[in-house]
Write an enzyme that holds these catalytic residues in place. Structure first.
Site, PDB file in Angstrom:
ATOM      1  N   GLY A 131      25.693  59.100  -9.738  1.00 47.64           N
ATOM      2  CA  GLY A 131      26.149  60.488  -9.831  1.00 47.64           C
ATOM      3  C   GLY A 131      26.648  60.829 -11.220  1.00 47.64           C
ATOM      4  O   GLY A 131      26.432  61.936 -11.718  1.00 47.64           O
ATOM      5  N   ASP A 357      38.156  56.888  -6.435  1.00 47.15           N
ATOM      6  CA  ASP A 357      37.200  55.849  -6.032  1.00 47.15           C
ATOM      7  C   ASP A 357      37.866  54.685  -5.297  1.00 47.15           C
ATOM      8  O   ASP A 357      37.177  53.774  -4.838  1.00 47.15           O
ATOM      9  CB  ASP A 357      36.459  55.312  -7.260  1.00 47.15           C
ATOM     10  N   ARG A 388      32.428  59.035   2.274  1.00 50.82           N
ATOM     11  CA  ARG A 388      33.324  57.867   2.325  1.00 50.82           C
ATOM     12  C   ARG A 388      34.390  57.975   3.389  1.00 50.82           C
ATOM     13  O   ARG A 388      34.865  56.933   3.866  1.00 50.82           O
ATOM     14  CB  ARG A 388      33.971  57.621   0.952  1.00 50.82           C
TER      15      ARG A 388
HETATM   16  C1  S3P Z   1      33.506  59.766 -12.527  1.00 43.36           C
HETATM   17  C2  S3P Z   1      34.203  60.740 -11.880  1.00 43.36           C
HETATM   18  C3  S3P Z   1      34.486  60.709 -10.438  1.00 43.36           C
HETATM   19  C4  S3P Z   1      34.275  59.321  -9.847  1.00 43.36           C
HETATM   20  C5  S3P Z   1      33.004  58.695 -10.337  1.00 43.36           C
HETATM   21  C6  S3P Z   1      33.015  58.560 -11.833  1.00 43.36           C
HETATM   22  C7  S3P Z   1      33.241  59.921 -13.967  1.00 43.36           C
HETATM   23  O1  S3P Z   1      33.609  61.603  -9.791  1.00 43.36           O
HETATM   24  O2  S3P Z   1      34.267  59.402  -8.444  1.00 43.36           O
HETATM   25  O3  S3P Z   1      32.841  57.417  -9.770  1.00 43.36           O
HETATM   26  O4  S3P Z   1      32.850  58.922 -14.617  1.00 43.36           O
HETATM   27  O5  S3P Z   1      33.450  61.018 -14.479  1.00 43.36           O
HETATM   28  P1  S3P Z   1      33.966  63.179  -9.662  1.00 43.36           P
HETATM   29  O6  S3P Z   1      34.061  63.729 -11.014  1.00 43.36           O
HETATM   30  O7  S3P Z   1      32.823  63.787  -8.912  1.00 43.36           O
HETATM   31  O8  S3P Z   1      35.260  63.212  -8.904  1.00 43.36           O
END
Ligand code: S3P
Length: 477
Positions: A131, A357, A388
């Site tokens: 993501g 996380d 989750r």
């Molecule tokens: C992350 C932000 C978080 C986290 C992901 C890594 C990042 O997601 O859950 O594992 O590196 O910016 P969200 O920005 O969607 O909360």
């Protein structure tokens, strides 16, 4: 896998374009093939002992590769996490024209193309399970005058992309997505983006970062208003590379983060600290097994990431910080964790962005604690690699742990005794669900299995080996 990063001479010929085609082919075979599920089981452990080193921080590793690609000159990175998610970002940067080389364990070198200087990728960018790659990259792609395409695995194709499509469309890019703003995605980018002031509707560092990265190739000042503070690695690293980033209080509450467009980013040396989210598994495993004594070296403790450790302290965990220092502009320490009996607490909603996380593994700690732990304001957990909240609740149910789940909360009832265990947990392509429930297996009366441990490699290759070195038994079932 690192072989894929060395330039090779093949029938495609020499040179940059030829290399890009070769790498696209190599990556498709090495990274995109669906993993065969690997069932793993963790057996009850008496206690854990030893000293280990946390793997490189995933969030910082992605950003180091992206900003190295957007800078001019040669960026050197030490301590890069070589998990599959980060390798996806490396491959994407290469497809945009950066020269990305793997020199040795954790050591990488990038010759960037400069802000706005990326080339149109000649194939679909496959971001696997990642993501962070998808969201952050969408900001870079949207601010280039070409059309590009992104996809990912079954988990990533279910995750919401509308949250980046909305602000980047307001800046002038166009998107085509599947229903519900899901990938695959076509991005019709522009190099005439309009700067915006954007209040984040969800507390998301990924959305914030996508907008700030798009703001780099945008004339004027682009501002993100963050009602709740999220991890600030992008802001820190943008400054490190020479961009002007201002942070001020917003009248409506929260922070205004402004990036000034068209900076000349200059190549830098980067040292990636260890990942507090990965360290969390060994930390919780040690904290819940009385008699354990584990030191985890090199753990990044950026205050916007360290919520789990604060929460464990409130639950009565014995966590000592040793050798506190600064690594690459981030606070770092070695954590010494000794096992004890934890007690249940209320985890307030405003802490969620600092430990988003870590809730799955906190649920495991809560299952071993005495009393009730309430995790509140955690609806965002439903938008992760899996839903989750649902995955954790199902895993707890399969292992005899009493709990209640609602739209945005999870309540876990512990009785201070090891949980029954004995279940098989569905991981739904979610690395943190796999690792969390393997930790539960170490602390339960009976072994706990996960149906598929292969996603662990996305963020923590070597997880089972590291846990073995502390005395844990995690093996193929
Ligand atoms: C992350 C932000 C978080 C986290 C992901 C890594 C990042 O997601 O859950 O594992 O590196 O910016 P969200 O920005 O969607 O909360």
């Amino acid at each position: 896998m690192s072989r894929a990063f060395h330039p090779v001479k093949t029938k495609f010929g020499h040179g940059r374009r030829a290399r890009r085609r070769i790498f696209a082919v190599v990556w498709r075979t090495e990274l995109s093939a669906a993993h065969a599920p690997v069932k793993l089981v963790a057996r009850p452990a008496v206690s854990l002992q030893g000293r280990v080193r946390a793997p490189g921080d995933k969030s910082i590793s992605h950003r180091a590769l992206m900003l190295g690609a957007l800078a001019l000159g040669e960026t050197s990175i030490e301590g890069l996490l070589e998990g599959e998610d980060v390798l996806r970002t490396a491959a994407a940067m290469r497809m945009l024209g950066a020269d990305v080389r793997h020199l040795g364990e954790g050591a990488w070198r990038i010759r960037g193309f400069g802000v706005g200087g990326g080339l149109q990728p000649d194939d679909v960018l496959d971001l696997g399970n990642s993501g962070t790659s998808a969201r952050l990259l969408s900001g870079i792609l949207a601010s280039h005058r070409f059309t590009s395409f992104m996809t990912g695995d079954g988990s990533l194709r279910r995750r919401p992309m509308q949250r980046v499509i909305d602000p980047l469309s307001r800046m002038g890019a166009r998107f085509e997505a599947r229903e519900g703003g899901r990938m695959p995605l076509a991005i019709v980018g522009t190099d005439e983006m309009v700067p915006i002031d954007y209040r984040l509707p969800v507390a998301s560092a990924q959305v914030k970062s996508a907008i700030l990265l798009a703001g780099l190739n945008t004339a004027g000042e682009t501002t993100v208003i963050e009602p709740e503070a999220t991890r600030d690695h992008t802001e820190r690293m943008l400054r490190h590379f020479g961009a002007e980033v201002r942070v001020a209080a917003d009248d409506g509450g929260g922070k205004r983060i402004t990036v000034v467009g068209w900076p000349e980013l200059k190549a830098r040396d980067i040292m990636v600290p260890g990942d507090p989210s990965s360290a969390a598994f060994a930390a919780v495993a040690a904290a819940v097994r009385p008699g354990s004594d584990v030191t985890i070296e090199n753990v990044g403790l950026n205050p916007l990431r360290a919520g789990l450790y604060r929460t464990l302290n409130e639950m009565g965990a014995e966590i000592g910080l040793e050798n506190q220092r600064d690594v690459g502009g981030e606070p770092v320490a070695d954590l010494r964790v000794r096992g004890s009996i934890l007690k249940g607490i209320d985890v307030p909603p405003d802490r969620a962005p600092t430990m988003i996380d870590e809730y799955p593994v906190l649920a495991v700690a809560a299952a071993c604690a005495t009393g009730t732990t309430r995790m509140l304001g955690v609806a965002e957990l439903r938008a992760k690699e899996s839903d989750r909240l649902a995955s954790v609740a199902a895993g707890l149910a399969a292992n005899g742990v009493k709990h209640d789940m609602g739209p945005d909360f999870l309540v876990v009832h512990g009785n201070g005794a090891p949980p029954p265990g004995g279940g098989v947990v569905a991981t739904h392509l979610d690395h943190r669900i796999a690792m969390s429930f393997l930790v539960l297996g170490l602390a339960s009366r009976q072994a706990v299995a996960v149906d598929d441990g292969s996603p662990i490699d996305t963020s923590f290759p070597g997880f089972a080996g590291l846990m073995h070195s502390l005395g844990a038994v995690i093996e193929a079932a």
